[in-house]
Design a protein around this motif. Structure first.
Motif, mmCIF file in Angstrom:
data_model
loop_
_atom_site.group_PDB
_atom_site.id
_atom_site.type_symbol
_atom_site.label_atom_id
_atom_site.label_comp_id
_atom_site.label_asym_id
_atom_site.label_seq_id
_atom_site.Cartn_x
_atom_site.Cartn_y
_atom_site.Cartn_z
ATOM 1 N N PHE A 96 16.422 -1.202 -6.051
ATOM 2 C CA PHE A 96 16.982 -1.231 -4.264
ATOM 3 C C PHE A 96 17.737 -2.459 -4.306
ATOM 4 O O PHE A 96 19.012 -2.291 -3.877
ATOM 5 C CB PHE A 96 15.962 -1.470 -3.406
ATOM 6 N N LEU A 97 17.255 -3.728 -4.938
ATOM 7 C CA LEU A 97 18.139 -5.088 -4.900
ATOM 8 C C LEU A 97 19.364 -4.876 -5.848
ATOM 9 O O LEU A 97 20.500 -5.240 -5.383
ATOM 10 C CB LEU A 97 17.362 -6.093 -5.012
ATOM 11 N N SER A 98 19.379 -4.300 -6.999
ATOM 12 C CA SER A 98 20.376 -4.334 -7.712
ATOM 13 C C SER A 98 21.392 -3.221 -7.224
ATOM 14 O O SER A 98 22.664 -3.342 -7.421
ATOM 15 C CB SER A 98 20.165 -3.676 -9.093
ATOM 16 N N PHE A 125 6.582 -1.260 -4.291
ATOM 17 C CA PHE A 125 7.335 -2.568 -4.808
ATOM 18 C C PHE A 125 7.652 -2.299 -6.044
ATOM 19 O O PHE A 125 8.556 -3.154 -6.503
ATOM 20 C CB PHE A 125 6.092 -3.555 -4.824
ATOM 21 N N LEU A 126 7.495 -1.362 -6.920
ATOM 22 C CA LEU A 126 8.315 -1.016 -7.831
ATOM 23 C C LEU A 126 9.772 -0.498 -7.992
ATOM 24 O O LEU A 126 10.687 -0.622 -8.694
ATOM 25 C CB LEU A 126 7.504 0.114 -8.838
ATOM 26 N N PHE A 183 0.780 -1.292 0.012
ATOM 27 C CA PHE A 183 -0.026 -0.010 0.181
ATOM 28 C C PHE A 183 0.751 1.390 -0.096
ATOM 29 O O PHE A 183 0.321 2.433 -0.285
ATOM 30 C CB PHE A 183 -1.041 0.069 1.415
ATOM 31 N N GLY A 184 2.310 0.973 0.231
ATOM 32 C CA GLY A 184 2.993 2.339 0.223
ATOM 33 C C GLY A 184 3.248 3.046 -1.145
ATOM 34 O O GLY A 184 3.340 2.459 -2.076
ATOM 35 N N LYS A 185 3.358 4.288 -1.219
ATOM 36 C CA LYS A 185 3.866 5.298 -2.278
ATOM 37 C C LYS A 185 4.954 6.002 -1.966
ATOM 38 O O LYS A 185 4.901 6.532 -0.778
ATOM 39 C CB LYS A 185 2.623 5.837 -2.773
ATOM 40 N N PHE A 186 6.045 5.825 -2.868
ATOM 41 C CA PHE A 186 7.072 6.923 -2.652
ATOM 42 C C PHE A 186 7.110 7.776 -4.242
ATOM 43 O O PHE A 186 7.091 6.913 -5.163
ATOM 44 C CB PHE A 186 8.299 6.280 -2.458
ATOM 45 N N ASN A 187 6.917 8.951 -4.099
ATOM 46 C CA ASN A 187 7.128 9.845 -5.215
ATOM 47 C C ASN A 187 5.855 9.534 -6.352
ATOM 48 O O ASN A 187 6.151 9.672 -7.508
ATOM 49 C CB ASN A 187 8.472 9.968 -6.188
#
Length: 142
Positions: A78-80, A72-73, A63-67
């Motif tokens: 983040f992992l790379s 999850f997108l 449910f979180g949003k950033f910018n």
């Protein structure tokens, strides 16, 4: 004939109740992990140590949003970022390519055959193009 242009293409469809398919799958995966922790640890202190961060992470990803984009997108980026080295070291290497300079003899341009007369230039060109090969050889030998 007029066609309807789709509107609001950036909004995902709500498939399962108030959730999109991605949100539902993320919540189900985190719920499955919590169920696994409960089956292994039961209601002990360690269950809460593992289950609470998993629940918060699952809810944050779903449910979180950033910018303005879902969190999850950003997970792949983040992992790379953390899996690749961050230090860039410049190491100059000597060039391995050897370039060889060769000079060619200049080719002498051939001059067109010019016949004297009062004919126009276009007629001269047409005459040269219409001649047969033997006639051209004869003209070139003159």
């Amino acid at each position: 004939m007029q066609f309807a242009v789709p509107q609001f293409t950036d909004v995902e469809d709500k498939l399962i109740g108030p959730f999109t398919l991605k949100q539902f799958l993320i919540v189900m995966a985190s719920g499955g992990l919590i169920l696994m922790f409960w089956s292994i640890l039961h209601l002990s202190f360690f269950f809460f140590i593992f289950a609470l961060p998993t629940a918060f992470l699952g809810i944050g990803l779903a449910f979180g949003k950033f910018n303005g984009r879902p969190v999850f997108l950003y997970l792949g980026s983040f992992l790379s970022f953390f899996s690749k080295p961050q230090v860039r070291v410049f190491k100059r290497e000597e060039p391995t390519v050897v370039m060889k300079m060769t000079t060619k003899k200049p080719v002498k341009p051939t001059e067109p055959i010019i016949t004297e007369g009062t004919e126009s230039r276009l007629k001269k060109l047409a005459y040269l193009l219409d001649q047969k090969t033997e006639e051209e050889k004869a003209l070139l030998q003159k």
